[in-house]
Enzyme design. Sequence first.
Site, PDB file in Angstrom:
ATOM      1  CE  LYS A  55      -4.192  -2.517   2.213  1.00  0.00           C
ATOM      2  NZ  LYS A  55      -3.290  -3.810   1.927  1.00  0.00           N
ATOM      3  NE  ARG A  56       6.011   0.468   1.285  1.00  0.00           N
ATOM      4  CZ  ARG A  56       6.089  -0.824   2.013  1.00  0.00           C
ATOM      5  NH1 ARG A  56       4.814  -0.362   2.874  1.00  0.00           N
ATOM      6  NH2 ARG A  56       7.148  -1.466   2.317  1.00  0.00           N
TER       7      ARG A  56
END
Lengths: 307, 307
Positions: free
Chosen positions: B106-107
């Site tokens: 979930k960067r």
Amino acid sequence: MSFDRLITKIREMKNPTVVGLDPKLAYVPSYIQKTYMDVDGESLKAASRAIFRFNQEIIDAICDIVPAIKPQAAYYEMYGHHGIKTLERTIRYAKLKGMFVITDGKRNDIGATMEAYTAAHLGTTMVGENECTPFGADALTVNGYLGSDGINPLLRTCKEHDKGIFVLVKTSNPSSGELQDRLIDGVPVYAIMGDMCEAWGREQIGQYGYSSVGAVVGATYPEQLRELRARLPHTMFLVPGYGAQGGGAAGVAGAFDANGLGAIVNSSRAIMCAYQKEGCDEHEFAQAARREAIRMREDLTSYIDIK
Amino acid sequence: MSFDRLITKIREMKNPTVVGLDPKLAYVPSYIQKTYMDVDGESLKAASRAIFRFNQEIIDAICDIVPAIKPQAAYYEMYGHHGIKTLERTIRYAKLKGMFVITDGKRNDIGATMEAYTAAHLGTTMVGENECTPFGADALTVNGYLGSDGINPLLRTCKEHDKGIFVLVKTSNPSSGELQDRLIDGVPVYAIMGDMCEAWGREQIGQYGYSSVGAVVGATYPEQLRELRARLPHTMFLVPGYGAQGGGAAGVAGAFDANGLGAIVNSSRAIMCAYQKEGCDEHEFAQAARREAIRMREDLTSYIDIK
């Protein structure tokens, strides 16, 4: 109540600056790169060790005049586990030198997974009977798109371990408005996210009136900075975008309250690469970083009166 | 066009499942933990090595019937750089065994920083003349709150290195609606984010009609799954929340197109901990994981006809 520690340091040093340690290898003087590549070749390990040495000398040069550093996780992850070891060592070293450490990771997830991120960056991990501290930063940037399920695990650790978080509210980039400026019942998404920060922090307000839930608000949007400062009286601001991204000290002033508190302004490349801009000998990179940190402090405090 | 590779594997195996490798130490059988703690004590290093062994045996047991794994970065970060080394080794091992690897990180960030995350997880990092691959996953989950500035660096790498991304659209958690269900001009935020995925992927559509920009849509919201499937015809879905979080196969069916394609469903704990649920000997954990993976495949394909 973690931001009490940060705000106390800011008041003592009369400096609301955080130095971003986002060390691309190209920023590291060639004589340092050579030292490590002579031993370990052109490897992720050599690069990571060179970056640690670079960070260490910058920390030594600024720790008496700058209250905080903000390592950006991406620039360590790009060197794999060797880079992550450098992140760990950088955090530990800066804390030894008395600095407040904000890991810029913009982490986000839910439930047990968010607990794992919290343990990693702010808390502890149990291995058998042994309580280990993987990173041990003082604060972490996070993304609130997933709602309270992503924030509640952090709040527990903020309370128990005296830590803080900064939630992305209005980011400094040109396209931040694609979602953040859209209106929900006449209120922009960034203000709704800001209101959520106020609500999340309600139970953890410290001696200066700020909670452990801060917000990221870009220097490149001075009007929104002012608007959000008025709207979110208990929310500490982390302000990126000063300098390199075009935000000036005059605009940034709107992020601060009447006591000159409530915000901390980030500068990364301008300080790390001051020696390149100055054109001085690369062996002087750390002193050049200090000179730029002083220049920034003078610039900010010509607009902000810290009480 | 990366999802072509994934979809081809799904069709060959007639199995739209991805196994989440989110290995809490408590999931790892005690005999494996003991093997490593006898050598390295109750340390982050011992824990990380035990977790790698656990992952490796699960991969061995499922790689001929399951097309993909999804390691969740948080569960590796919580063991510091030792954990990150286990993440690297897990990705490398799964790829050696022919599996498609989705790193669930979930960067999110902007510009040069997002380029650094992209280099880390999907691309390469240059050290001198040496092009290094830090993690080398096939796809990465990302958060689109920052807008196009956070996505464009990924798109370049998706094109050049044949990789993919999954953007958070409608997450599986109870509080996902706090922001994602709010209406902007009558349209919920998740649908606006979904429309952005269609736009971001427009130039990179593969042989099955899906682009390299996918979306995360939770199994716990079957109505929204169906609605988004119709709205986003070129967007591959990664569907968490099946099983443990309460989403069933009947509801998940709405994520698939008329050819039984366009989605992959994640299961983590139910497969990793199948031996605990079965109550079998812990030495049989990997075979229990395989049995559960087969049960899930049968469950899904009783509702979904893959053509």
